[in-house]
Motif scaffolding. Sequence first.
Motif, PDB file in Angstrom:
ATOM      1  N   THR A 159      -3.025  -2.524   4.295  1.00 52.49           N
ATOM      2  CA  THR A 159      -3.294  -1.988   5.625  1.00 52.49           C
ATOM      3  C   THR A 159      -4.731  -2.231   6.169  1.00 52.49           C
ATOM      4  O   THR A 159      -4.973  -1.997   7.313  1.00 52.49           O
ATOM      5  N   GLN A 160      -5.502  -2.811   5.306  1.00 53.52           N
ATOM      6  CA  GLN A 160      -6.901  -3.049   5.679  1.00 53.52           C
ATOM      7  C   GLN A 160      -7.315  -4.235   4.691  1.00 53.52           C
ATOM      8  O   GLN A 160      -6.938  -4.383   3.631  1.00 53.52           O
ATOM      9  N   THR A 184       0.878  -2.905   9.061  1.00 57.15           N
ATOM     10  CA  THR A 184       0.591  -2.079  10.303  1.00 57.15           C
ATOM     11  C   THR A 184       0.688  -3.111  11.578  1.00 57.15           C
ATOM     12  O   THR A 184       0.879  -2.137  12.735  1.00 57.15           O
TER      13      THR A 184
ATOM     14  N   ASP B  33       0.807   8.223   2.693  1.00 54.96           N
ATOM     15  CA  ASP B  33      -0.183   7.359   3.476  1.00 54.96           C
ATOM     16  C   ASP B  33       0.990   6.306   4.348  1.00 54.96           C
ATOM     17  O   ASP B  33       2.192   6.551   4.499  1.00 54.96           O
ATOM     18  N   PRO B  34       0.333   5.063   4.802  1.00 53.56           N
ATOM     19  CA  PRO B  34       1.245   4.586   5.595  1.00 53.56           C
ATOM     20  C   PRO B  34       2.462   3.873   5.054  1.00 53.56           C
ATOM     21  O   PRO B  34       3.381   3.400   5.380  1.00 53.56           O
ATOM     22  N   GLU B 115      -3.232  16.223   3.284  1.00 58.73           N
ATOM     23  CA  GLU B 115      -4.065  15.064   3.906  1.00 58.73           C
ATOM     24  C   GLU B 115      -3.097  13.865   3.675  1.00 58.73           C
ATOM     25  O   GLU B 115      -2.891  13.681   2.738  1.00 58.73           O
ATOM     26  N   ASP B 118      -5.123   7.429   6.136  1.00 63.66           N
ATOM     27  CA  ASP B 118      -4.911   6.606   7.239  1.00 63.66           C
ATOM     28  C   ASP B 118      -4.493   5.282   6.716  1.00 63.66           C
ATOM     29  O   ASP B 118      -3.862   4.484   7.247  1.00 63.66           O
ATOM     30  N   GLN B 119      -4.926   4.876   5.662  1.00 69.09           N
ATOM     31  CA  GLN B 119      -4.926   3.489   4.885  1.00 69.09           C
ATOM     32  C   GLN B 119      -4.354   3.658   3.808  1.00 69.09           C
ATOM     33  O   GLN B 119      -4.423   4.924   2.964  1.00 69.09           O
TER      34      GLN B 119
END
Lengths: 234, 234
Positions: A159-160, A184, B33-34, B115, B118-119
């Motif tokens: 994702t990154q 993503t 997470d994603p 939590e 995001d990644q």
Amino acid sequence: ELVRAMDDFFKENESLRGVKVLVTAAGTVEPIDPVRYIGNRSSGKMGYAIAAEAVSRGADVVLVSGPSALIPPEGLKEFIPVESAREMMDAVLREAEDSRIVIKAAAVADYHAKEVADQKIKKNDKELTLVLEKNPDILFELGKRKKEGQVLVGFAAETQNLIENAKAKVEKKNLDYIVANDVTKPQAGFNSETNLIKLIRRDGSIEEFPLLSKRELAGIILDRVIEEKKIQKI
Amino acid sequence: ELVRAMDDFFKENESLRGVKVLVTAAGTVEPIDPVRYIGNRSSGKMGYAIAAEAVSRGADVVLVSGPSALIPPEGLKEFIPVESAREMMDAVLREAEDSRIVIKAAAVADYHAKEVADQKIKKNDKELTLVLEKNPDILFELGKRKKEGQVLVGFAAETQNLIENAKAKVEKKNLDYIVANDVTKPQAGFNSETNLIKLIRRDGSIEEFPLLSKRELAGIILDRVIEEKKIQKI
């Protein structure tokens, strides 16, 4: 004319005749208790497309798959359904022994629950802490055991920092190729019929492809693998 | 003769004509997470069978479903796909408002990750601690808001103390019926085409059924709900 057309047809479809190809697909499932698990969003579509394409080229295909809603392609040499990362590793290391091509498209869970409850956990507490323990790294183990003439292809769903993460993986895991996709991006990655990938070779070169169907990409990946002189020598 | 046969056919299939039935099905998915999530093993088969059976009886059926490989039955008034427990609660409380029958067959995750990253979490550590927070109890909320004349049916998938756990749920959540199944029994529960259930009424009476297909059980559950005088008054 017909004979010739059939000849061409078979020539095109026999590029992997007699070659054992091991493909892994879908995500693994790590139980928390008899009801709950940690999963991931891999549908299995990319791996099943690769397995189907390899079958159509005459390969002896073994497909090791985590739970998936997909129907295994016809003509497989063997279909091995597994659940957890540890089950997948057992099957994969055993089957990799005599495979010429290993394509690891499965999304393997990185962690499993340290303690798996025998009974369904009753929800009494406002918070629950789950301790996870690292799973074995199947791709790393495959790279370590890689035989002369074996081609090893990994996948990186990121994702990154897609390219950096993927290049580091090629090195660390002794891969010949890595297929990197940014999950993503719309229409790429999990559960999509299409994918947007970059193919990174061991020498660091990067090939980029437009949005294509997973089956078309399966063909391209196998084309590149066959171009390797290792396979041509078969 | 044909007219009469058709008449019987329609009579049998019109027992819920004009009645709004809300059904929930499948499991919810709670993202970590994603890529990763906490899921559960509900396939959605029981809930989809109930929705299909209610449609065939002429009901206006709204099906709220977590991710499932199943194709929604034809003839639904509305199909509402959701992912997390909180998404499911929003849809269910909204649709329950004017539903005469609410059947909650979904397996809702009890906890979500406190939590959500995001990644994609990179796997560097040998152990990872995941803090989970309790989800809202949709069935409890439904019971609290239950209207005069509304019939509320819950499910209890248990692995131990089936009857005690189920009876406690009927009381606590203000249910009219609870369908209890021991998911540890072979051919019962998750992903099976059949199920082995006990139907527990508000008054504490227990009806036991042999191993039956989920569609047959769907018919029995709807028969019992229709027998309630609340629905007969419609």
